[in-house]
Motif scaffolding. Structure first.
Motif, PDB file in Angstrom:
ATOM      1  N   ALA A  21       0.825  -1.211   0.000  1.00  0.00           N
ATOM      2  CA  ALA A  21       0.000   0.000   0.000  1.00  0.00           C
ATOM      3  C   ALA A  21       0.857   1.258   0.000  1.00  0.00           C
ATOM      4  N   VAL A  22       1.867   1.331   0.878  1.00  0.00           N
ATOM      5  CA  VAL A  22       2.677   2.560   0.903  1.00  0.00           C
ATOM      6  C   VAL A  22       3.494   2.679  -0.374  1.00  0.00           C
ATOM      7  N   GLU A  23       3.826   1.543  -0.981  1.00  0.00           N
ATOM      8  CA  GLU A  23       4.603   1.596  -2.216  1.00  0.00           C
ATOM      9  C   GLU A  23       3.785   2.205  -3.360  1.00  0.00           C
ATOM     10  N   ILE A  24       2.502   1.911  -3.383  1.00  0.00           N
ATOM     11  CA  ILE A  24       1.634   2.541  -4.377  1.00  0.00           C
ATOM     12  C   ILE A  24       1.620   4.056  -4.131  1.00  0.00           C
ATOM     13  N   GLY A  25       1.573   4.449  -2.857  1.00  0.00           N
ATOM     14  CA  GLY A  25       1.672   5.874  -2.510  1.00  0.00           C
ATOM     15  C   GLY A  25       2.972   6.491  -3.013  1.00  0.00           C
ATOM     16  N   ALA A  26       4.053   5.750  -2.873  1.00  0.00           N
ATOM     17  CA  ALA A  26       5.364   6.241  -3.332  1.00  0.00           C
ATOM     18  C   ALA A  26       5.342   6.530  -4.825  1.00  0.00           C
ATOM     19  N   LYS A  27       4.748   5.625  -5.593  1.00  0.00           N
ATOM     20  CA  LYS A  27       4.658   5.813  -7.057  1.00  0.00           C
ATOM     21  C   LYS A  27       3.915   7.111  -7.376  1.00  0.00           C
ATOM     22  N   HIS A  28       2.822   7.353  -6.637  1.00  0.00           N
ATOM     23  CA  HIS A  28       2.045   8.572  -6.865  1.00  0.00           C
ATOM     24  C   HIS A  28       2.831   9.825  -6.535  1.00  0.00           C
ATOM     25  N   LEU A  29       3.785   9.699  -5.608  1.00  0.00           N
ATOM     26  CA  LEU A  29       4.615  10.854  -5.226  1.00  0.00           C
ATOM     27  C   LEU A  29       5.815  11.014  -6.153  1.00  0.00           C
ATOM     28  N   GLY A  30       5.952  10.124  -7.123  1.00  0.00           N
ATOM     29  CA  GLY A  30       7.059  10.241  -8.065  1.00  0.00           C
ATOM     30  C   GLY A  30       8.320   9.498  -7.644  1.00  0.00           C
ATOM     31  N   LEU A  31       8.224   8.690  -6.579  1.00  0.00           N
ATOM     32  CA  LEU A  31       9.390   7.891  -6.157  1.00  0.00           C
ATOM     33  C   LEU A  31       9.298   6.553  -6.890  1.00  0.00           C
ATOM     34  N   LYS A  32       9.862   6.526  -8.113  1.00  0.00           N
ATOM     35  CA  LYS A  32       9.577   5.416  -9.017  1.00  0.00           C
ATOM     36  C   LYS A  32      10.526   4.231  -8.855  1.00  0.00           C
ATOM     37  N   ASN A  33      11.601   4.412  -8.084  1.00  0.00           N
ATOM     38  CA  ASN A  33      12.611   3.348  -8.003  1.00  0.00           C
ATOM     39  C   ASN A  33      12.478   2.454  -6.776  1.00  0.00           C
ATOM     40  N   ILE A  34      11.470   2.736  -5.941  1.00  0.00           N
ATOM     41  CA  ILE A  34      11.258   1.950  -4.715  1.00  0.00           C
ATOM     42  C   ILE A  34      10.578   0.624  -5.056  1.00  0.00           C
ATOM     43  N   LYS A  35      11.152  -0.492  -4.580  1.00  0.00           N
ATOM     44  CA  LYS A  35      10.580  -1.814  -4.877  1.00  0.00           C
ATOM     45  C   LYS A  35      10.590  -2.694  -3.624  1.00  0.00           C
ATOM     46  N   ASN A  36       9.648  -3.627  -3.572  1.00  0.00           N
ATOM     47  CA  ASN A  36       9.638  -4.660  -2.532  1.00  0.00           C
ATOM     48  C   ASN A  36       9.658  -4.115  -1.102  1.00  0.00           C
ATOM     49  N   THR A  37       8.808  -3.148  -0.822  1.00  0.00           N
ATOM     50  CA  THR A  37       8.730  -2.612   0.548  1.00  0.00           C
ATOM     51  C   THR A  37       8.109  -3.648   1.492  1.00  0.00           C
ATOM     52  N   ARG A  38       8.789  -3.898   2.608  1.00  0.00           N
ATOM     53  CA  ARG A  38       8.258  -4.806   3.639  1.00  0.00           C
ATOM     54  C   ARG A  38       8.293  -4.070   4.965  1.00  0.00           C
ATOM     55  N   ILE A  39       7.163  -4.017   5.638  1.00  0.00           N
ATOM     56  CA  ILE A  39       7.089  -3.318   6.922  1.00  0.00           C
ATOM     57  C   ILE A  39       7.020  -4.349   8.043  1.00  0.00           C
ATOM     58  N   ASP A  40       8.036  -4.349   8.886  1.00  0.00           N
ATOM     59  CA  ASP A  40       8.114  -5.324   9.966  1.00  0.00           C
ATOM     60  C   ASP A  40       8.165  -4.607  11.305  1.00  0.00           C
ATOM     61  N   LYS A  41       8.304  -5.393  12.383  1.00  0.00           N
ATOM     62  CA  LYS A  41       8.274  -4.804  13.720  1.00  0.00           C
ATOM     63  C   LYS A  41       9.644  -4.832  14.383  1.00  0.00           C
ATOM     64  N   TYR A  42       9.962  -3.722  15.035  1.00  0.00           N
ATOM     65  CA  TYR A  42      11.184  -3.629  15.824  1.00  0.00           C
ATOM     66  C   TYR A  42      10.741  -3.288  17.241  1.00  0.00           C
ATOM     67  N   ILE A  43      11.106  -4.130  18.195  1.00  0.00           N
ATOM     68  CA  ILE A  43      10.593  -3.979  19.557  1.00  0.00           C
ATOM     69  C   ILE A  43      11.759  -3.878  20.537  1.00  0.00           C
ATOM     70  N   GLU A  44      11.702  -2.904  21.409  1.00  0.00           N
ATOM     71  CA  GLU A  44      12.734  -2.741  22.438  1.00  0.00           C
ATOM     72  C   GLU A  44      12.093  -2.798  23.813  1.00  0.00           C
ATOM     73  N   PHE A  45      12.778  -3.424  24.764  1.00  0.00           N
ATOM     74  CA  PHE A  45      12.295  -3.383  26.154  1.00  0.00           C
ATOM     75  C   PHE A  45      13.442  -3.726  27.096  1.00  0.00           C
ATOM     76  N   SER A  46      13.200  -3.503  28.367  1.00  0.00           N
ATOM     77  CA  SER A  46      14.187  -3.843  29.392  1.00  0.00           C
ATOM     78  C   SER A  46      13.783  -5.148  30.054  1.00  0.00           C
ATOM     79  N   VAL A  47      14.776  -5.914  30.509  1.00  0.00           N
ATOM     80  CA  VAL A  47      14.513  -7.127  31.281  1.00  0.00           C
ATOM     81  C   VAL A  47      15.255  -6.965  32.601  1.00  0.00           C
TER      82      VAL A  47
END
Lengths: 83, 83
Positions: A21-47
């Protein structure tokens, strides 16, 4: 006290609709070279434990039982002592 | 072709309700030493350009215009050439 940093990624074979979805947005903004966007999670905490072994066990439990979806995600983490 | 890795974090002063929620779950599961859970975004994608300068500019634009919320998030990224 330890600081844990966890990265949770969808397996490569599983579609990431949010990334698409965000990659389609990128195309509309003229960022034509962006490919294979994957959005994952980065989690930080204390133990709050004294020894590293039990900190690592607790992080592993937290990931397996709550943070990651075992059906379609993999996780990796680092645990570092902080003063 | 370049590979970009972006980390988008809520500013430390801003509450992370999702992190709070899973942490309450952790307590119920008996993981009592977990504190200050923050759930952020880790994003990977390819940039199909020949030179690093234009790849970095495009990643920066993508972050500023789409991926990060400038009101409450900061981002950092790395861009590496891949063959």
């Amino acid at each position: 006290m330890f600081k844990a940093k966890v990265l949770i990624k969808r397996r490569a074979t599983i579609l990431d609709p949010q990334g698409k979805a965000v990659e389609i947005g990128a195309k509309h903004l003229g960022l034509k070279n962006i490919k294979n966007t994957r959005i994952d999670k980065y989690i930080e905490f204390s133990v709050d434990t004294m020894d590293k072994k039990s900190a690592v066990d607790e992080v592993n439990d937290y990931c397996k039982k709550l943070l990651a979806n075992p059906i379609m995600e993999d996780f990796e983490f680092t645990v570092e002592e902080v003063k």
